[in-house]
Design a protein around this motif. Sequence first.
Motif, PDB file in Angstrom:
ATOM      1  N   THR A  80      17.643  72.078  30.973  1.00 32.40           N
ATOM      2  CA  THR A  80      16.435  71.778  30.200  1.00 32.40           C
ATOM      3  C   THR A  80      15.316  72.577  30.851  1.00 32.40           C
ATOM      4  OG1 THR A  80      15.571  69.945  31.531  1.00 32.40           O
ATOM      5  CG2 THR A  80      17.191  69.364  29.819  1.00 32.40           C
ATOM      6  N   THR A  81      14.150  72.568  30.260  1.00 32.85           N
ATOM      7  CA  THR A  81      13.065  73.373  30.831  1.00 32.85           C
ATOM      8  C   THR A  81      12.565  72.807  32.151  1.00 32.85           C
ATOM      9  OG1 THR A  81      11.475  72.187  29.469  1.00 32.85           O
ATOM     10  CG2 THR A  81      12.279  74.281  28.621  1.00 32.85           C
ATOM     11  N   THR A  82      12.859  71.525  32.428  1.00 33.17           N
ATOM     12  CA  THR A  82      12.490  70.972  33.732  1.00 33.17           C
ATOM     13  C   THR A  82      13.711  70.703  34.618  1.00 33.17           C
ATOM     14  OG1 THR A  82      12.406  68.764  32.790  1.00 33.17           O
ATOM     15  CG2 THR A  82      10.312  69.931  32.988  1.00 33.17           C
ATOM     16  N   SER A  83      14.877  71.038  34.121  1.00 34.78           N
ATOM     17  CA  SER A  83      16.073  71.024  34.976  1.00 34.78           C
ATOM     18  C   SER A  83      16.807  72.341  34.735  1.00 34.78           C
ATOM     19  CB  SER A  83      16.973  69.823  34.668  1.00 34.78           C
ATOM     20  OG  SER A  83      17.497  69.905  33.356  1.00 34.78           O
ATOM     21  N   PRO A  84      16.102  73.445  34.977  1.00 35.02           N
ATOM     22  CA  PRO A  84      16.730  74.736  34.680  1.00 35.02           C
ATOM     23  C   PRO A  84      17.873  75.012  35.653  1.00 35.02           C
ATOM     24  CG  PRO A  84      14.617  75.073  35.789  1.00 35.02           C
ATOM     25  CD  PRO A  84      14.745  73.604  35.544  1.00 35.02           C
ATOM     26  N   SER A  85      18.832  75.772  35.202  1.00 31.84           N
ATOM     27  CA  SER A  85      19.897  76.204  36.104  1.00 31.84           C
ATOM     28  C   SER A  85      19.361  77.389  36.907  1.00 31.84           C
ATOM     29  CB  SER A  85      21.117  76.636  35.290  1.00 31.84           C
ATOM     30  OG  SER A  85      20.722  77.613  34.334  1.00 31.84           O
ATOM     31  N   GLY A  86      19.869  77.528  38.104  1.00 29.19           N
ATOM     32  CA  GLY A  86      19.413  78.629  38.955  1.00 29.19           C
ATOM     33  C   GLY A  86      20.360  78.796  40.110  1.00 29.19           C
ATOM     34  N   LYS A  87      19.983  79.623  41.056  1.00 32.48           N
ATOM     35  CA  LYS A  87      20.865  79.902  42.190  1.00 32.48           C
ATOM     36  C   LYS A  87      21.271  78.624  42.910  1.00 32.48           C
ATOM     37  CE  LYS A  87      19.601  84.627  43.373  1.00 32.48           C
ATOM     38  NZ  LYS A  87      18.529  85.388  43.974  1.00 32.48           N
ATOM     39  N   LYS A  88      20.356  77.686  42.937  1.00 26.84           N
ATOM     40  CA  LYS A  88      20.635  76.443  43.664  1.00 26.84           C
ATOM     41  C   LYS A  88      20.769  75.244  42.738  1.00 26.84           C
ATOM     42  CE  LYS A  88      18.605  77.709  48.049  1.00 26.84           C
ATOM     43  NZ  LYS A  88      17.661  77.358  49.083  1.00 26.84           N
ATOM     44  N   SER A  89      20.927  75.484  41.462  1.00 29.52           N
ATOM     45  CA  SER A  89      20.988  74.352  40.529  1.00 29.52           C
ATOM     46  C   SER A  89      21.973  74.613  39.404  1.00 29.52           C
ATOM     47  CB  SER A  89      19.598  74.086  39.936  1.00 29.52           C
ATOM     48  OG  SER A  89      19.700  73.164  38.884  1.00 29.52           O
ATOM     49  N   ILE A  90      22.696  73.557  39.013  1.00 32.05           N
ATOM     50  CA  ILE A  90      23.619  73.661  37.884  1.00 32.05           C
ATOM     51  C   ILE A  90      22.985  73.079  36.621  1.00 32.05           C
ATOM     52  CG2 ILE A  90      25.777  73.639  39.211  1.00 32.05           C
ATOM     53  CD1 ILE A  90      25.262  70.440  37.825  1.00 32.05           C
ATOM     54  N   GLY A 118       9.291  70.011  24.088  1.00 35.53           N
ATOM     55  CA  GLY A 118       9.864  71.305  24.448  1.00 35.53           C
ATOM     56  C   GLY A 118      10.996  71.245  25.444  1.00 35.53           C
ATOM     57  N   ILE A 119      11.946  70.319  25.212  1.00 38.11           N
ATOM     58  CA  ILE A 119      13.231  70.288  25.934  1.00 38.11           C
ATOM     59  C   ILE A 119      13.065  70.010  27.430  1.00 38.11           C
ATOM     60  CG2 ILE A 119      15.534  71.375  26.000  1.00 38.11           C
ATOM     61  CD1 ILE A 119      14.256  73.591  24.156  1.00 38.11           C
ATOM     62  N   GLN A 120      12.456  68.900  27.771  1.00 42.50           N
ATOM     63  CA  GLN A 120      12.398  68.517  29.176  1.00 42.50           C
ATOM     64  C   GLN A 120      13.436  67.428  29.468  1.00 42.50           C
ATOM     65  OE1 GLN A 120       9.361  68.525  27.354  1.00 42.50           O
ATOM     66  NE2 GLN A 120       8.735  70.548  28.062  1.00 42.50           N
ATOM     67  N   ARG A 121      13.846  67.369  30.698  1.00 38.86           N
ATOM     68  CA  ARG A 121      14.867  66.441  31.149  1.00 38.86           C
ATOM     69  C   ARG A 121      14.444  64.978  30.969  1.00 38.86           C
ATOM     70  NH1 ARG A 121      15.365  62.761  35.015  1.00 38.86           N
ATOM     71  NH2 ARG A 121      17.004  62.874  36.585  1.00 38.86           N
ATOM     72  N   SER A 122      15.362  64.139  30.509  1.00 40.66           N
ATOM     73  CA  SER A 122      15.116  62.687  30.450  1.00 40.66           C
ATOM     74  C   SER A 122      16.239  61.979  31.191  1.00 40.66           C
ATOM     75  CB  SER A 122      15.085  62.199  28.993  1.00 40.66           C
ATOM     76  OG  SER A 122      16.402  62.011  28.510  1.00 40.66           O
ATOM     77  N   GLY A 123      16.129  60.656  31.251  1.00 38.53           N
ATOM     78  CA  GLY A 123      17.176  59.856  31.896  1.00 38.53           C
ATOM     79  C   GLY A 123      18.474  59.897  31.108  1.00 38.53           C
ATOM     80  N   SER A 124      18.422  60.439  29.909  1.00 40.06           N
ATOM     81  CA  SER A 124      19.624  60.539  29.080  1.00 40.06           C
ATOM     82  C   SER A 124      20.250  61.924  29.129  1.00 40.06           C
ATOM     83  CB  SER A 124      19.269  60.176  27.642  1.00 40.06           C
ATOM     84  OG  SER A 124      20.290  60.553  26.781  1.00 40.06           O
ATOM     85  N   THR A 125      19.528  62.891  29.679  1.00 42.13           N
ATOM     86  CA  THR A 125      20.080  64.259  29.750  1.00 42.13           C
ATOM     87  C   THR A 125      21.366  64.237  30.573  1.00 42.13           C
ATOM     88  OG1 THR A 125      17.854  65.158  29.645  1.00 42.13           O
ATOM     89  CG2 THR A 125      19.574  66.644  30.426  1.00 42.13           C
ATOM     90  N   PRO A 126      22.422  64.844  30.051  1.00 43.69           N
ATOM     91  CA  PRO A 126      23.707  64.779  30.779  1.00 43.69           C
ATOM     92  C   PRO A 126      23.753  65.723  31.978  1.00 43.69           C
ATOM     93  CG  PRO A 126      23.954  66.005  28.737  1.00 43.69           C
ATOM     94  CD  PRO A 126      22.535  65.511  28.760  1.00 43.69           C
ATOM     95  N   TYR A 127      24.653  65.385  32.847  1.00 42.09           N
ATOM     96  CA  TYR A 127      24.913  66.191  34.054  1.00 42.09           C
ATOM     97  C   TYR A 127      25.222  67.624  33.638  1.00 42.09           C
ATOM     98  CZ  TYR A 127      27.152  67.464  38.494  1.00 42.09           C
ATOM     99  OH  TYR A 127      27.503  68.055  39.681  1.00 42.09           O
TER     100      TYR A 127
END
Lengths: 386, 303, 100
Positions: free
Chosen positions: B146-156, B133-142
């Motif tokens: 993803t569902t574990t690297s969501p964008s938010g007020k403090k995150s791109i 279900g779309i979680q971050r891996s070591g290959s996920t680009p900058y």
Amino acid sequence: MEASHAISEAVKLAEPGVIAAYPITPQTHIVERISEYVANGETGSEYIRVESEFSAISACLGASATGVRSYTATASQGLALMFEILFIVSGMRLPVCMTLANRAMSAPISIWNDHQDSISARDVGWIQFYAENAQECYDLTLMQFKVSEDHRVLLPSMVCMDGFVLTHLYESMNTYAKEDVDEFLPAYKPLHAVLDPKQPMTQGPIGFPSEYMELRKSQVDATENSIEVIEEVFKEFSERFPVEINGSRPELYSMVEEYRTDDAEIIFVAMGSICGQIKVVVDKLREKGERVGLAKIVVYRPFPKEALKKALKNARRVAVLERAVSPGANPPVFDEIRSLFYDERKRPDIRDFIVGIGGRDVKLDHVEKMHEMTKKDRGKKVEWMF
Amino acid sequence: MAIMGLPEEEYFSYGHRACAGCGAATALRLITKAAGRNSILVESTGCIEVVSTPYPETAWKLPWIHGAFENAASIASGIEAALKYSGENTKVIAIGGDGATYDIGFGHLSGAFERGHDFTYICYDNEAYMNTGIQRSGSTPYGAYTTTSPSGKKSIGKEEWKKDLVHILAAHGSPYVANASIGYATDAFKKLKTAIETEGPTFVNLFATCPTGWRSATEKSIEIAKLAVDTGVCPLYEIIDGKHKLGRPKDIDKLKPLEEYLKLQGRYRHLFRPEKNKETIEFMENRVRKNLENLLKYEECGL
Amino acid sequence: MIDFEKVKLKVNDKEITIGCVLESNGSTANLKTGAWRSKRPVVDFDKCIGCGTCWMLCPEGCISKREDGKFEIDLDYCKGCGICANECPVKCIKMIMEEK
């Protein structure tokens, strides 16, 4: 011969197509000797020096799935690292064979012997043999291949040998000629699994709830069936290779070796090298007129229910010497033996001694004391014998 | 019979349960065609494993095995050794997604490359754990959501750069590693075939769009994979016996704007809303460019 | 040689196989994934140049070459992703809504 080298020698005789192992104390002498065989061209086996135990068992999985005999050896933390794949190997019904040099589990880190590692792996679907001495290490290794690869079984197996106490023990023992072993143990002939472009097959699919339960039941059935095969193989082996050194092994291998249990009122139950000490104490007590014996569990998985019931049914008291614990519950072997008698009208009083955890010595007077406590019904039902 | 230089025969059957527009499914068709009949496939747990073998059915027409998530390279090692023992000359091809390859199976992969087994490892790289279900891996680009690297007020989105696995494997002394994209399918096919035919441990990273995970239109899977190359995000290159050979982009001064690539994917939507995050996009562009310059330098210096 | 008949067994009246092995025979074809589709590709065969781009890129592998060298799509398996229509160099494939 050192018991570790006895294992290496037996593995050489069995000539697995692929051996994959990672060094871990106290298993190292086994794989070092095998490395020498390979370096000197004394074996045709391909030996993969993997980067972890996880990789070792995975490589064995791959080799076995290709259709060749495969072997690995490990201990404690190494077995724990393999854990995920142990289930997969048995679920895929691949007859991978392993030697486990029994060693305590961390923490605290310990290199010394107990059975916490193999007992923790009792539910992974592997057949488990326990050896008492060097001769049994050698013999059981030759037999494990035959049992695992039998088409009625097709299950992985491990021969458990106590770390240091056995792995580093020198004993006089008897070895067999290659041609006799070849006759006893022919090459592995796959029934269900090969990786071959001439007959392409799929191994390791996803099992949905509609089939998973039936698939698992078939594996459990095969484990039950293995009892018959183990008994056959034990008998054939014992006849082909009769005892040459007195007391080095039972004349007829069996799932439960009964030692002076005929008229015994008190029977010890144990597995592995500790049985040697218990036998000495049994002999000594017998001289004093005590009716005492030992039921040695040689095969722990499948659990030898009938053989144990038969061995213990006439005893007044049973003392299990347990080399593992199950925090928050009774020790596993104790509970399993007690549950055997739940439906029986006549049942012995059964108690448990936790002994030799993390390599603590179990001395002869220790065993005598446990006999005394059992006879006089002193101490707790589950007693830690420090 | 060949079509566009690819064998017509299919070894990966329709009826598989991959999502519509699945780039990895196209990747597997290319891989199996490059592998041919005389090969054994070893699959990691992941999307392709799940969609291809719903017991009692299988999409495969080749010998195929799946053991666990992290150990395809080790299983392949065992198979290669078994074939050696039996004197068989069959190709062994391990396949994993980026989670299996970049992360959990990395030690196994490194071990197998160090030992020098004769096999090929192919990563279908869809840049996250898609099967779970779309979680971050070591290959996920900058910058990717993803569902574990969501964008938010403090995150791109993901705040770390993608792991450079191709070079890590090249550093093992592999005779052939390559980066390919399903956007340039005939090129990918050639690279796969070269890798499989080269003796020793070889590796291909095969960039494969995941419309479900990238939040992109199913019909755009190939277009996006092509744009990844043309914007320089996914350069096509080979490292043959330690020497770089850059294929595309052909001219790094004529790269397509990165935005063209980002805008087609919902995983980068936060970089454009509520207004364009110029700083982040520029940073990404600069780093992409720097990476291409490095590749060119390597090639020029004969490295 | 593996005898696939010998690998079969019955548990709870269900036919299964030892170690859940299967013959690699592409049996997923039993499921017609065309039912998943919401859009359908329609090929204009007059325009098709038979290049094979659609065939090469289709994730399903459900496009095949006809005797006249042009490519047709097996709607039993096509999931309607639209890659073929998007990539066709002569734009001879159109995606239209499936009628329910």
